[in-house]
Structures are given as C-alpha cells and as structure tokens.
Motif scaffolding. Structure first.
Motif, short mmCIF file in Angstrom:
data_model
loop_
_atom_site.label_atom_id
_atom_site.label_comp_id
_atom_site.label_asym_id
_atom_site.label_seq_id
_atom_site.Cartn_x
_atom_site.Cartn_y
_atom_site.Cartn_z
N ILE A 1 12.40 -13.25 -16.44
CA ILE A 1 12.68 -13.57 -17.83
C ILE A 1 12.43 -15.07 -18.03
N PRO A 2 11.30 -15.47 -18.59
CA PRO A 2 10.96 -16.91 -18.70
C PRO A 2 11.99 -17.71 -19.48
N ALA A 3 12.55 -17.13 -20.54
CA ALA A 3 13.47 -17.87 -21.41
C ALA A 3 14.70 -18.36 -20.67
N THR A 4 15.12 -17.64 -19.65
CA THR A 4 16.35 -17.98 -18.94
C THR A 4 16.11 -18.30 -17.46
N ASN A 5 14.85 -18.21 -17.01
CA ASN A 5 14.50 -18.43 -15.60
C ASN A 5 15.32 -17.52 -14.68
N GLU A 6 15.38 -16.25 -15.06
CA GLU A 6 16.16 -15.27 -14.31
C GLU A 6 15.31 -14.06 -13.94
N ILE A 7 15.79 -13.34 -12.93
CA ILE A 7 15.31 -12.00 -12.64
C ILE A 7 16.42 -11.04 -13.04
N TRP A 8 16.07 -10.03 -13.85
CA TRP A 8 17.03 -9.00 -14.22
C TRP A 8 16.81 -7.76 -13.36
N PHE A 9 17.90 -7.05 -13.05
CA PHE A 9 17.81 -5.83 -12.26
C PHE A 9 18.98 -4.92 -12.61
N THR A 10 18.90 -3.67 -12.17
CA THR A 10 19.92 -2.69 -12.53
C THR A 10 20.50 -2.02 -11.29
N ALA A 11 21.68 -1.44 -11.46
CA ALA A 11 22.36 -0.78 -10.35
C ALA A 11 21.86 0.64 -10.14
N ASN A 12 21.79 1.40 -11.24
CA ASN A 12 21.36 2.80 -11.15
C ASN A 12 22.15 3.54 -10.07
N GLN A 13 23.46 3.45 -10.12
CA GLN A 13 24.32 4.04 -9.08
C GLN A 13 24.52 5.54 -9.33
N LEU A 14 23.45 6.28 -9.30
CA LEU A 14 23.56 7.71 -9.56
C LEU A 14 24.30 8.43 -8.44
N PRO A 15 25.09 9.48 -8.79
CA PRO A 15 25.24 10.05 -10.13
C PRO A 15 26.32 9.37 -10.97
#
Length: 315
Positions: free
Chosen positions: A41-55
């Motif tokens: 994310i250039p605006a915040t100099n971050e990498i975003w990610f998700t947990a997806n802790q299925l189920p």
C-alpha cells in the motif's frame, strides 16, 4: 532462519549468498494470522494481509509497516467478513470477502487511510457470488480498467457458505461500467490470479483436492484475444507439493507461487529456478501467500510473519 533450493544461477543471484531474513511476529499454531493477501500500500508504506482462519469466521485484516516492522490489526468499517485475497489499485485496497450462509461473498474497496470499506460487487444478475478468493487488475487490456477475480465454491465446500448459485468462475469486472462477466468457467477451484507485466498473459491456479489430499495442482497460463478475453489455456506449472495458492509476477516476468513446500520461483517458460523453503518458517511448511516490493519479500507463514531481503530489486 531460512533454507533455499537453487536450480539455477538466476535464482542464486536473486537470493544472494547471505540472505537476510527477520522474524517479525509469531503466534500459536492453532491461530494462523498471516495466511492470505499480501499487497503493498504506497500511501501508508505497508503490506496488508489477512488471517483467513477457516472455518472460524473472522474479520482480521492486518498490516506491517515496512519502515518500522510494526504490525497492526486494522479496524476496517464496516468490517470485511472472512477476508481472503486482496490487492491495491487506484488508491484503494480491494479485499475478497468469502461471506457466510447469510451474507454473499463479495469484493470490497477500502480506503487505506480512513479504513472505510464500500461494496464493489457481490452478485451476477442477482445470483450471489460464492467466495471470492483472489483479485488482480489490468489497465492495458482494451484500454480499460478491469478487476479480475476468482470465485470458487470454497465457502460451501468448507461448510460455512450457502448452496452455490453460480459455478466456480473467473470474472472480469469493468471498473468504469460495473459490468461483470464470467470469462473462465471450466476450472474446478480457481484460486490465485495474476498478470505478467505486459498484461498479455494471465495466470490462474486450479487447486481442487479430493478426499485423499490429492488433486489439481496446476497453474494455467492464458493469452488474451482482441476483446480482452482469456484464450489458449495451457499448463504453466504443476506443483510437486501442495496447492499453488498465491501468485505474483515480477518485473521481468518470473512467476512466484506459494505452494506446499514454500515459495516457488519460475521463469516465464515455467522452468523452476528455485524454492524459498517453508519448512523452517512455519510448522506446516506451507506458504500460501506473500508480498513483494522492490527487494523485500514479506512471507505469510501462517502463524509467523517473516521479512526476507533479496540481493536485487524484483518488483
């Protein structure tokens, strides 16, 4: 620590002889927090990610600041239900939501500074989407801005979604007209999706499993016709271990895929150049996804998050 297998001088030059890797966060194996996503994310100099802790149903989208390595659980409003793949395009973060039995799978756009989300698409002619998995974008196809995403029936198959109203398709969404069109309809579980730098080759993984844990472990490559529709499907790669999940293509056309043994790197012909092994990075050894920016690889290793510095800039 990290281990590598190099099958070519090209991979060795990418990794370098003394690669630097740093553990940024670790949690219990039972609660993987770094599974999917992986977008800069250039605006915040971050990498975003998700947990997806299925189920387990969750709304966990996190960020890591590339300057400070600080990790934050984001408070997106309204929250994204069971978030999965995500990508950045035109000042917004587009997040795949897998939904549940009462809420349709969908794709939302999130403002990365205000963290306000808005619905982009959740149906095709009134029929609800299944569980969007991954998303990418193109601007060179027909001179239009398109969002492409995979929509397998994973939520239903994993018993947290309702009965499917649509097949497991790959869609193209026109960001100007909001036209949604199924463009690939013959895959079993379409999963990862990415374009090459010229946007003339589209890569899509098919990741169906049977009860024995074996199945379709293939990344397909497609050309695009004059109408911007995928044609000429061919096998690009077959995984030797586990499913090919997340796909990233670097600036010279090398294809990086998260697989059962780690991150596999192939040239544009499909020749395996080397593997960043996952066996030392998490208990399962499975790397489903990751992010690349310049010479930095953020490795989403389920219960751990790692930062690997390559010897050269690749994206």
């Amino acid at each position: 620590m990290a281990s590598f297998i190099s099958y070519s001088p090209e991979f060795t030059s990418l990794i370098g002889y003394k690669p630097k890797i740093k553990l940024l966060a670790a949690g219990p194996v039972s609660s993987p927090f770094a599974h999917e996503g992986g977008a800069f994310i250039p605006a915040t100099n971050e990498i975003w990610f998700t947990a997806n802790q299925l189920p387990i149903q969750n709304t966990n989208v996190s960020s890591v600041n590339l300057e400070t390595n600080q990790i934050e659980l984001l408070s997106i409003q309204p929250p994204i239900l069971t978030p999965n793949g995500l990508n950045y395009f035109d000042d917004s973060v587009y997040i795949c939501s897998q939904g549940n039995r009462t809420t349709s799978g969908a794709i939302y756009a999130v403002n990365p500074t205000t963290l306000v989300s808005r619905l982009v698409v959740n149906s095709w002619f009134g029929l609800r989407l299944n569980s969007p998995n991954d998303v990418t974008f193109s601007t060179k196809v027909g001179g239009r801005k398109y969002m492409w995403f995979t929509d397998p029936q994973v939520a239903y198959l994993q018993a947290f979604g309702s009965s499917p109203q649509l097949g497991s398709f790959v869609y193209r969404f026109d960001l100007t007209t909001s036209e949604l069109q199924p463009v690939i309809t013959d895959l079993i579980i379409p999963n990862g999706i990415a374009f090459d730098p010229s946007e003339t080759t589209l890569y899509v993984s098919d990741t169906a499993l049977n009860p024995n844990g074996h199945g379709t472990y293939i990344v397909y490559a497609y050309d695009l016709n004059k109408h911007g529709l995928p044609i000429n499907r061919r096998v690009f790669s077959v995984s030797s271990t586990g499913i090919p999940d997340g796909i990233k293509v670097d600036k010279v056309g090398r294809v990086w895929t998260g697989e059962g043994d780690g991150i596999n790197v192939r040239d544009h012909h499909g020749t395996l150049l080397g593997v960043i092994l996952g066996r030392d990075l998490c208990q399962s050894g499975v790397i489903s996804n990751f992010a690349i920016i310049n010479s930095t690889v953020i490795i989403l290793a389920q219960e751990k998050l790692w930062r690997l510095e390559l010897s050269v800039s690749v994206l």
